[in-house]
Design an enzyme around this catalytic site. Sequence first.
Site, PDB file in Angstrom:
ATOM      1  N   LYS A 128      10.061  23.732  88.595  1.00 32.51           N
ATOM      2  CA  LYS A 128       8.792  24.288  88.142  1.00 32.51           C
ATOM      3  C   LYS A 128       7.642  23.422  88.636  1.00 32.51           C
ATOM      4  O   LYS A 128       7.887  22.240  88.860  1.00 32.51           O
ATOM      5  CB  LYS A 128       8.741  24.435  86.616  1.00 32.51           C
ATOM      6  CG  LYS A 128       9.123  23.201  85.780  1.00 32.51           C
ATOM      7  CD  LYS A 128       8.492  21.856  85.990  1.00 32.51           C
ATOM      8  CE  LYS A 128       7.021  21.680  85.852  1.00 32.51           C
ATOM      9  NZ  LYS A 128       6.609  20.254  86.116  1.00 32.51           N
ATOM     10  N   TYR A 213       4.494  23.946  80.457  1.00 31.66           N
ATOM     11  CA  TYR A 213       5.437  23.872  79.329  1.00 31.66           C
ATOM     12  C   TYR A 213       4.868  24.576  78.099  1.00 31.66           C
ATOM     13  O   TYR A 213       5.600  25.246  77.367  1.00 31.66           O
ATOM     14  CB  TYR A 213       5.769  22.408  78.993  1.00 31.66           C
ATOM     15  CG  TYR A 213       6.691  21.771  80.001  1.00 31.66           C
ATOM     16  CD1 TYR A 213       8.076  21.915  79.890  1.00 31.66           C
ATOM     17  CD2 TYR A 213       6.195  21.048  81.066  1.00 31.66           C
ATOM     18  CE1 TYR A 213       8.925  21.343  80.820  1.00 31.66           C
ATOM     19  CE2 TYR A 213       7.031  20.472  82.002  1.00 31.66           C
ATOM     20  CZ  TYR A 213       8.396  20.623  81.880  1.00 31.66           C
ATOM     21  OH  TYR A 213       9.241  20.061  82.812  1.00 31.66           O
TER      22      TYR A 213
HETATM   23  P1  NDP Z   1       8.257  12.699  93.459  1.00 36.45           P
HETATM   24  O1  NDP Z   1       6.978  12.443  94.162  1.00 36.45           O
HETATM   25  O2  NDP Z   1       8.860  11.582  92.687  1.00 36.45           O
HETATM   26  O3  NDP Z   1       9.366  13.189  94.507  1.00 36.45           O
HETATM   27  C1  NDP Z   1       9.130  14.213  95.411  1.00 36.45           C
HETATM   28  C2  NDP Z   1       9.995  13.984  96.641  1.00 36.45           C
HETATM   29  O4  NDP Z   1       9.806  15.077  97.527  1.00 36.45           O
HETATM   30  C3  NDP Z   1       9.630  12.758  97.459  1.00 36.45           C
HETATM   31  O5  NDP Z   1      10.230  11.567  96.981  1.00 36.45           O
HETATM   32  C4  NDP Z   1      10.139  13.115  98.830  1.00 36.45           C
HETATM   33  O6  NDP Z   1      11.530  12.858  98.884  1.00 36.45           O
HETATM   34  C5  NDP Z   1       9.996  14.636  98.868  1.00 36.45           C
HETATM   35  N1  NDP Z   1       8.877  15.069  99.716  1.00 36.45           N
HETATM   36  C6  NDP Z   1       8.990  15.903 100.781  1.00 36.45           C
HETATM   37  N2  NDP Z   1       7.801  16.114 101.345  1.00 36.45           N
HETATM   38  C7  NDP Z   1       6.906  15.401 100.632  1.00 36.45           C
HETATM   39  C8  NDP Z   1       5.500  15.226 100.744  1.00 36.45           C
HETATM   40  N3  NDP Z   1       4.764  15.855 101.679  1.00 36.45           N
HETATM   41  N4  NDP Z   1       4.870  14.421  99.847  1.00 36.45           N
HETATM   42  C9  NDP Z   1       5.570  13.811  98.873  1.00 36.45           C
HETATM   43  N5  NDP Z   1       6.922  13.943  98.726  1.00 36.45           N
HETATM   44  C10 NDP Z   1       7.575  14.734  99.601  1.00 36.45           C
HETATM   45  O7  NDP Z   1       8.016  13.967  92.548  1.00 36.45           O
HETATM   46  P2  NDP Z   1       8.858  14.423  91.264  1.00 36.45           P
HETATM   47  O8  NDP Z   1      10.288  14.136  91.470  1.00 36.45           O
HETATM   48  O9  NDP Z   1       8.217  13.900  90.065  1.00 36.45           O
HETATM   49  O10 NDP Z   1       8.592  16.013  91.280  1.00 36.45           O
HETATM   50  C11 NDP Z   1       9.230  16.860  92.204  1.00 36.45           C
HETATM   51  C12 NDP Z   1       9.258  18.295  91.646  1.00 36.45           C
HETATM   52  O11 NDP Z   1       9.992  18.293  90.440  1.00 36.45           O
HETATM   53  C13 NDP Z   1       7.896  18.882  91.322  1.00 36.45           C
HETATM   54  O12 NDP Z   1       7.878  20.246  91.617  1.00 36.45           O
HETATM   55  C14 NDP Z   1       7.762  18.662  89.825  1.00 36.45           C
HETATM   56  O13 NDP Z   1       6.909  19.610  89.207  1.00 36.45           O
HETATM   57  C15 NDP Z   1       9.193  18.818  89.389  1.00 36.45           C
HETATM   58  N6  NDP Z   1       9.497  18.061  88.174  1.00 36.45           N
HETATM   59  C16 NDP Z   1      10.122  18.686  87.152  1.00 36.45           C
HETATM   60  C17 NDP Z   1      10.435  18.023  86.004  1.00 36.45           C
HETATM   61  C18 NDP Z   1      11.148  18.708  84.896  1.00 36.45           C
HETATM   62  O14 NDP Z   1      11.266  18.098  83.829  1.00 36.45           O
HETATM   63  N7  NDP Z   1      11.634  19.915  85.091  1.00 36.45           N
HETATM   64  C19 NDP Z   1      10.067  16.613  85.823  1.00 36.45           C
HETATM   65  C20 NDP Z   1       9.465  16.017  86.992  1.00 36.45           C
HETATM   66  C21 NDP Z   1       9.186  16.737  88.118  1.00 36.45           C
HETATM   67  P3  NDP Z   1      12.240  12.354 100.219  1.00 36.45           P
HETATM   68  O15 NDP Z   1      11.691  10.976 100.450  1.00 36.45           O
HETATM   69  O16 NDP Z   1      13.666  12.370  99.861  1.00 36.45           O
HETATM   70  O17 NDP Z   1      11.894  13.313 101.319  1.00 36.45           O
END
Ligand code: NDP
Length: 363
Positions: A128, A213
């Site tokens: 989401k 949420y």
């Molecule tokens: P992060 O920034 O921690 O991680 C996102 C990852 O996406 C990065 O580490 C990277 O991984 C990859 N990525 C690919 N392209 C990009 C870019 N252009 N810029 C930044 N990162 C990129 O985010 P979150 O893990 O917090 O959030 C990710 C998703 O999960 C979102 O959609 C968020 O809304 C959702 N979320 C949902 C939660 C829930 O409780 N359901 C809680 C937290 C987040 P890599 O280095 O491996 O390419």
Amino acid sequence: MDEISKRTFLAAGLAATLPLSARAAEPGRKLGYAILGLGYYATKIIMPRFAECEHSKLVALVSGTPEKLKTFGEQYGVPESHRYSYETFDKIADNPDVDIVYVITPNSLHRVFTERAAKAGKHVMCEKPMATTSADAEAMIAACKKAGRKLMIGYRSRFQAHNIEAIKLIREGAIGPVRAISADAGFTIGDPTQWRLDKARSGGGSLMDIGIYSLNAARYLTGEEPVAINAFTSTDHSDVRFKTVEDIVSFQLLFPSGATANCYSAYSANFNRYRATGPKGFVDLDPATNYEGQSMRVRLNGQTSSREPAPQAKNQFSAQLDHLSECILTGREPIVPGEEGLKDMRLIEAIYRAAREGRTIKV
Ligand code: NDP
């Protein structure tokens, strides 16, 4: 080779040649997930939870960061043949161990990776908010339909014990017809350089990220879809964090039964709670949709008390992962399919519009 090894060997050979749907139906088989985007939520929250899954296992990783592929590949026993970059990702089509791709990237990338996963013949779990626009959400649903693959959105609270209990109490009529909901979700956001604060990658501010949420809870608590929306926003644009996205959104929803919801979303205040009130009492969760620590109070028959729901067999994350696997194994639709994400996307757009135009939006 003894008989058992021979049978195992033959079964493995046969399995590799079977189409995905036939392989998914193999009794006792755990479905294979590829995690795409190895950021905080993927690596700290989701990946450790496969250990408690009955029907799901982690078999592949997709990342733009080679060091992460190496570190997490070694930690989770994912061989190099099952590690992909964003450039090589489409080759996942040739990997029969992968049934599902779980997209956990910044919001603006959900569409493209969902479409690529569906094209590769994989089912999709997508975080989401489903996308940054309702048009993208529609395209994602269409792509998965075209490929004959399932699409589920990561609405984990629907698998969390206290939230399940709240819905059950309300549906059983314990508080009478829901008349009023209050739902508040927010946290104080830090690092101004993160993607959440860059509209191009997030699609919007607190509403897209955390206010969703409150919106989703108002819908699952009432079991209804809103017909009218009011909203306003409050953002200090001189704050370096809020150059392109909003901070606070205050929005009200009117449901067909006459129930109303009063919701907050914020990037500068910490809360995570909701309360549904009816003529016979209320159901209150605080916190409501956190990763853990949910606490419930109810007022029923004139008495207010704490309530602890019967423990669920699995935590919300493992239950969410297994739900999609079970749906694939049994041919059912997930309880939170792409269409559920699309509804929230359309409502988020309507909330922004109500705030922008300063008027009630009928939906
Ligand atoms: P992060 O920034 O921690 O991680 C996102 C990852 O996406 C990065 O580490 C990277 O991984 C990859 N990525 C690919 N392209 C990009 C870019 N252009 N810029 C930044 N990162 C990129 O985010 P979150 O893990 O917090 O959030 C990710 C998703 O999960 C979102 O959609 C968020 O809304 C959702 N979320 C949902 C939660 C829930 O409780 N359901 C809680 C937290 C987040 P890599 O280095 O491996 O390419």
